[in-house]
Design a protein around this motif. Structure first.
Motif, PDB file in Angstrom:
ATOM      1  N   PRO A  13      43.164  19.439  51.258  1.00 53.91           N
ATOM      2  CA  PRO A  13      43.543  20.344  50.166  1.00 53.91           C
ATOM      3  C   PRO A  13      42.314  20.813  49.395  1.00 53.91           C
ATOM      4  O   PRO A  13      41.345  20.072  49.216  1.00 53.91           O
ATOM      5  CB  PRO A  13      44.445  19.495  49.284  1.00 53.91           C
ATOM      6  N   ARG A  14      42.354  22.056  48.984  1.00 51.56           N
ATOM      7  CA  ARG A  14      41.291  22.600  48.150  1.00 51.56           C
ATOM      8  C   ARG A  14      41.879  23.737  47.328  1.00 51.56           C
ATOM      9  O   ARG A  14      42.933  24.276  47.663  1.00 51.56           O
ATOM     10  CB  ARG A  14      40.115  23.065  48.993  1.00 51.56           C
ATOM     11  N   PRO A  15      41.210  24.107  46.270  1.00 53.51           N
ATOM     12  CA  PRO A  15      41.766  25.157  45.412  1.00 53.51           C
ATOM     13  C   PRO A  15      41.888  26.489  46.158  1.00 53.51           C
ATOM     14  O   PRO A  15      41.067  26.808  47.014  1.00 53.51           O
ATOM     15  CB  PRO A  15      40.746  25.279  44.275  1.00 53.51           C
ATOM     16  N   SER A  16      42.922  27.236  45.834  1.00 53.93           N
ATOM     17  CA  SER A  16      43.089  28.541  46.456  1.00 53.93           C
ATOM     18  C   SER A  16      42.225  29.580  45.744  1.00 53.93           C
ATOM     19  O   SER A  16      41.670  29.329  44.683  1.00 53.93           O
ATOM     20  CB  SER A  16      44.557  28.967  46.412  1.00 53.93           C
ATOM     21  N   MET A  17      42.124  30.749  46.357  1.00 58.52           N
ATOM     22  CA  MET A  17      41.337  31.841  45.781  1.00 58.52           C
ATOM     23  C   MET A  17      42.012  32.291  44.479  1.00 58.52           C
ATOM     24  O   MET A  17      43.234  32.416  44.433  1.00 58.52           O
ATOM     25  CB  MET A  17      41.286  33.002  46.779  1.00 58.52           C
ATOM     26  N   PRO A  18      41.241  32.529  43.448  1.00 60.93           N
ATOM     27  CA  PRO A  18      41.852  33.033  42.208  1.00 60.93           C
ATOM     28  C   PRO A  18      42.583  34.359  42.471  1.00 60.93           C
ATOM     29  O   PRO A  18      42.102  35.212  43.214  1.00 60.93           O
ATOM     30  CB  PRO A  18      40.655  33.251  41.287  1.00 60.93           C
ATOM     31  N   ARG A  19      43.743  34.516  41.876  1.00 61.87           N
ATOM     32  CA  ARG A  19      44.594  35.683  42.116  1.00 61.87           C
ATOM     33  C   ARG A  19      43.845  36.997  41.872  1.00 61.87           C
ATOM     34  O   ARG A  19      43.942  37.942  42.652  1.00 61.87           O
ATOM     35  CB  ARG A  19      45.840  35.632  41.244  1.00 61.87           C
ATOM     36  N   GLN A  20      43.090  37.076  40.783  1.00 63.81           N
ATOM     37  CA  GLN A  20      42.381  38.317  40.463  1.00 63.81           C
ATOM     38  C   GLN A  20      41.349  38.669  41.542  1.00 63.81           C
ATOM     39  O   GLN A  20      41.149  39.827  41.873  1.00 63.81           O
ATOM     40  CB  GLN A  20      41.722  38.223  39.091  1.00 63.81           C
TER      41      GLN A  20
END
Length: 82
Positions: free
Chosen positions: A50-57
């Motif tokens: 698991p890792r953080p997803s791309m920021p929506r913006q």
């Protein structure tokens, strides 16, 4: 391939091609950097971590077309035959 029924002209075409393919496999077998697929350390897939997803913006900034917080994609049309 032994069950293929080839005409004389097809044999003349395909025999040299098959020889080239087998020569290429021989070249690959000589490469010592290859690992057997049965080797557990020879994983062909990246670890599922698991890792953080791309920021929506950031994602929306790279999209060709957006609407509010969504990426717009071309409509998929089907015919009544499908």
């Amino acid at each position: 391939m032994a069950r293929l029924h080839l005409g004389p002209d097809e044999v003349e075409t395909f025999v040299p091609q098959l020889g080239q393919i087998l020569d290429y496999f021989d070249q690959l077998n000589q490469y010592d950097g290859l690992k057997e697929v049965s080797d557990p350390s020879a994983s062909l897939e990246a670890a599922d971590e698991p890792r953080p997803s791309m920021p929506r913006q950031e994602l929306l900034r790279n999209a060709p077309e957006t609407l509010d917080a969504f990426v717009l994609v071309p409509q998929v049309k089907t015919t009544s035959d499908e």
